[in-house]
Write a protein that holds these residues in place. Structure first.
Motif, short mmCIF file in Angstrom:
data_model
loop_
_atom_site.label_atom_id
_atom_site.label_comp_id
_atom_site.label_asym_id
_atom_site.label_seq_id
_atom_site.Cartn_x
_atom_site.Cartn_y
_atom_site.Cartn_z
N VAL A 157 0.85 -1.20 0.00
CA VAL A 157 0.00 0.00 0.00
C VAL A 157 0.88 1.25 0.00
O VAL A 157 0.64 2.22 -0.75
CB VAL A 157 -0.93 0.01 1.23
CG1 VAL A 157 -1.72 1.32 1.29
CG2 VAL A 157 -1.88 -1.18 1.19
N ILE A 158 1.93 1.23 0.83
CA ILE A 158 2.86 2.36 0.90
C ILE A 158 3.61 2.48 -0.42
O ILE A 158 3.79 3.58 -0.96
CB ILE A 158 3.85 2.18 2.07
CG1 ILE A 158 3.09 2.03 3.39
CG2 ILE A 158 4.82 3.37 2.14
CD1 ILE A 158 3.98 1.72 4.58
N THR A 159 4.05 1.34 -0.96
CA THR A 159 4.81 1.33 -2.22
C THR A 159 3.98 1.91 -3.37
O THR A 159 4.48 2.70 -4.18
CB THR A 159 5.25 -0.10 -2.56
OG1 THR A 159 6.02 -0.63 -1.48
CG2 THR A 159 6.07 -0.13 -3.83
N LYS A 160 2.72 1.51 -3.44
CA LYS A 160 1.84 2.01 -4.51
C LYS A 160 1.60 3.50 -4.37
O LYS A 160 1.54 4.23 -5.36
CB LYS A 160 0.51 1.26 -4.48
CG LYS A 160 0.61 -0.19 -4.95
CD LYS A 160 -0.73 -0.90 -4.84
CE LYS A 160 -0.63 -2.35 -5.28
NZ LYS A 160 -1.91 -3.07 -5.12
N ALA A 161 1.47 3.97 -3.11
CA ALA A 161 1.25 5.40 -2.88
C ALA A 161 2.47 6.20 -3.34
O ALA A 161 2.33 7.27 -3.95
CB ALA A 161 0.97 5.66 -1.41
N ILE A 162 3.66 5.68 -3.06
CA ILE A 162 4.89 6.36 -3.50
C ILE A 162 4.97 6.35 -5.02
O ILE A 162 5.32 7.35 -5.66
CB ILE A 162 6.13 5.69 -2.89
CG1 ILE A 162 6.13 5.85 -1.37
CG2 ILE A 162 7.41 6.28 -3.49
CD1 ILE A 162 7.20 5.05 -0.66
N GLY A 163 4.62 5.19 -5.63
CA GLY A 163 4.68 5.06 -7.08
C GLY A 163 3.68 5.91 -7.82
O GLY A 163 3.84 6.18 -9.02
N SER A 164 2.64 6.37 -7.12
CA SER A 164 1.62 7.19 -7.79
C SER A 164 2.09 8.63 -8.02
O SER A 164 1.50 9.35 -8.83
CB SER A 164 0.34 7.21 -6.94
OG SER A 164 0.56 7.91 -5.71
N VAL A 165 3.14 9.04 -7.33
CA VAL A 165 3.65 10.41 -7.49
C VAL A 165 4.49 10.49 -8.77
O VAL A 165 5.36 9.65 -9.00
CB VAL A 165 4.51 10.82 -6.27
CG1 VAL A 165 4.98 12.27 -6.42
CG2 VAL A 165 3.74 10.64 -4.98
N PRO A 166 4.26 11.50 -9.61
CA PRO A 166 4.97 11.60 -10.90
C PRO A 166 6.39 12.15 -10.76
O PRO A 166 6.71 13.24 -11.28
CB PRO A 166 4.08 12.54 -11.72
CG PRO A 166 3.45 13.43 -10.69
CD PRO A 166 3.22 12.56 -9.49
N TYR A 167 7.26 11.40 -10.07
CA TYR A 167 8.67 11.81 -9.98
C TYR A 167 9.34 11.61 -11.34
O TYR A 167 9.13 10.58 -12.00
CB TYR A 167 9.40 11.00 -8.92
CG TYR A 167 8.90 11.21 -7.51
CD1 TYR A 167 9.01 12.46 -6.90
CD2 TYR A 167 8.34 10.17 -6.78
CE1 TYR A 167 8.56 12.66 -5.62
CE2 TYR A 167 7.89 10.36 -5.49
CZ TYR A 167 8.00 11.61 -4.91
OH TYR A 167 7.54 11.80 -3.63
#
Length: 346
Positions: free
Chosen positions: A82-92
């Motif tokens: 859940v944390i990983t997906k939330a981080i991956g959702s940010v357009p870095y």
């Protein structure tokens, strides 16, 4: 009182760890405990020496009986995905930024470039990548600060206590419940419970010995964990040495005294390093030469990076994250990586 229990309990576990898994030791230590208890009941008094011997033998029994049993690892009820997906959702723009945030917040380093991992290791900042009290402490601050708006009434205290402990506990379970994270969670739990009784003075060392006793009793095998050993040694240094080192700097009324903040950070790093360096050298055979410089630069950047990363993820999920915030987080991540590569190359 708790120290009179904790120290012999831990010593007993260490002795048993040196002997190794042994049914004979388990039965022998249990028999000694029973004899001491029977003797104390008959006398209707517990002599101090008997108390030490009792918990010494109980520590040996806890470890030896745990070591000879088959330990089945239960799957975590919560997932770090859940944390990983939330981080991956940010357009870095840089994949390294998301990988670094994932490593800092979940302990998963698979996406980090080898050069970055090497820079953390060679600069003496490996502890930043290993989930510990530092990371849970940042999460704790992110939870407790907004909850402070609820006020200081008894009801608000209870809500804040329950919410903080619950969210911290979920995070610990989701990220694997490592020994150092469990130690940090026990500190948070005991500290929050103590807030429910504001008339009583909080004692850091009392919380230390209580947490140590609880964790060792729940899982005696944890005393063999390097993370467990280093975590408690670092906290012991903070509780005993840090106040004295901190007071070396002249007291000032100004909260904007930059040198005071720098000295506090250096005193904190020294307190941890003095107590953990011998054990770290014994286990890893190395000693970071520039640990003061590393911690002085890396710790503030890490705190800002984790806090900013959490904010970015939440705002992105709400579809209101401003691009300037994403760029700022990427800049901080890059600054952390490059500064550690520079220190590692010295």
């Amino acid at each position: 009182m708790i120290r009179k229990v904790s120290i012999p309990l831990i010593v007993g576990m260490i002795v048993a760890a040196g002997v190794g898994p042994s049914e004979a030791l388990a039965f022998f230590s249990l028999a000694i405990s029973a004899v001491i208890l029977a003797y104390s009941v008959l006398r209707r008094d517990v002599h101090p020496v008997c108390l030490v011997l009792l918990f010494l033998s109980l520590g040996a029994f806890c470890y030896s009986s745990c070591a000879i049993s088959a330990l089945i690892a239960a799957p975590a009820p919560f997932s770090a995905s859940v944390i990983t997906k939330a981080i991956g959702s940010v357009p870095y723009r840089r994949s390294e930024t998301a990988a670094l945030l994932q490593a800092l917040m979940t302990g998963q380093r698979e996406g980090l470039p080898e050069a970055t991992v090497k820079a953390f290791r060679d600069s003496g900042a490996s502890h930043i990548l290993a989930l510990s009290g530092l990371h849970l402490g940042i999460i704790y601050i992110l939870i407790s600060k907004p909850l402070a708006l609820l006020g200081n009434s008894p009801a608000a205290y209870r809500v804040r206590c329950l919410s903080t402990v619950a969210v911290s506990g979920v995070y610990v379970l989701a990220t694997g419940a490592g020994a150092s994270l469990i130690r940090a969670f026990l500190f948070i739990f005991l500290n929050e419970v103590s807030k429910l009784h504001p008339e009583r003075k909080r004692d850091g060392l009392l919380i230390f010995w209580t947490a140590l006793t609880i964790q060792a009793a729940l899982n005696p095998l944890s005393i063999r964990s390097v993370g467990f050993q280093l975590s408690y040694l670092a906290v012991f240094g903070i509780l005993t040495l840090y106040p004295s080192l901190k007071n070396f700097y002249p007291q000032t009324a100004s909260k904007l005294d930059v040198m005071r903040r720098i000295w506090d950070s250096m005193a904190l790093s020294l307190s941890c390093q003095i107590f953990t360096a011998p054990l770290a050298f014994l286990h890893f055979g190395t000693f970071p030469k520039y640990f003061l410089l590393t911690n002085l630069i890396a710790l503030p950047l890490t705190e800002i990076l984790i806090a900013g990363g959490v904010l970015c993820s939440l705002l992105t999920l709400a579809d209101i994250c401003p691009p300037v915030l994403v760029d700022a987080i990427e800049g901080i991540a890059l600054a952390l990586e490059e500064s550690l590569k520079t220190i590692a190359g010295m």
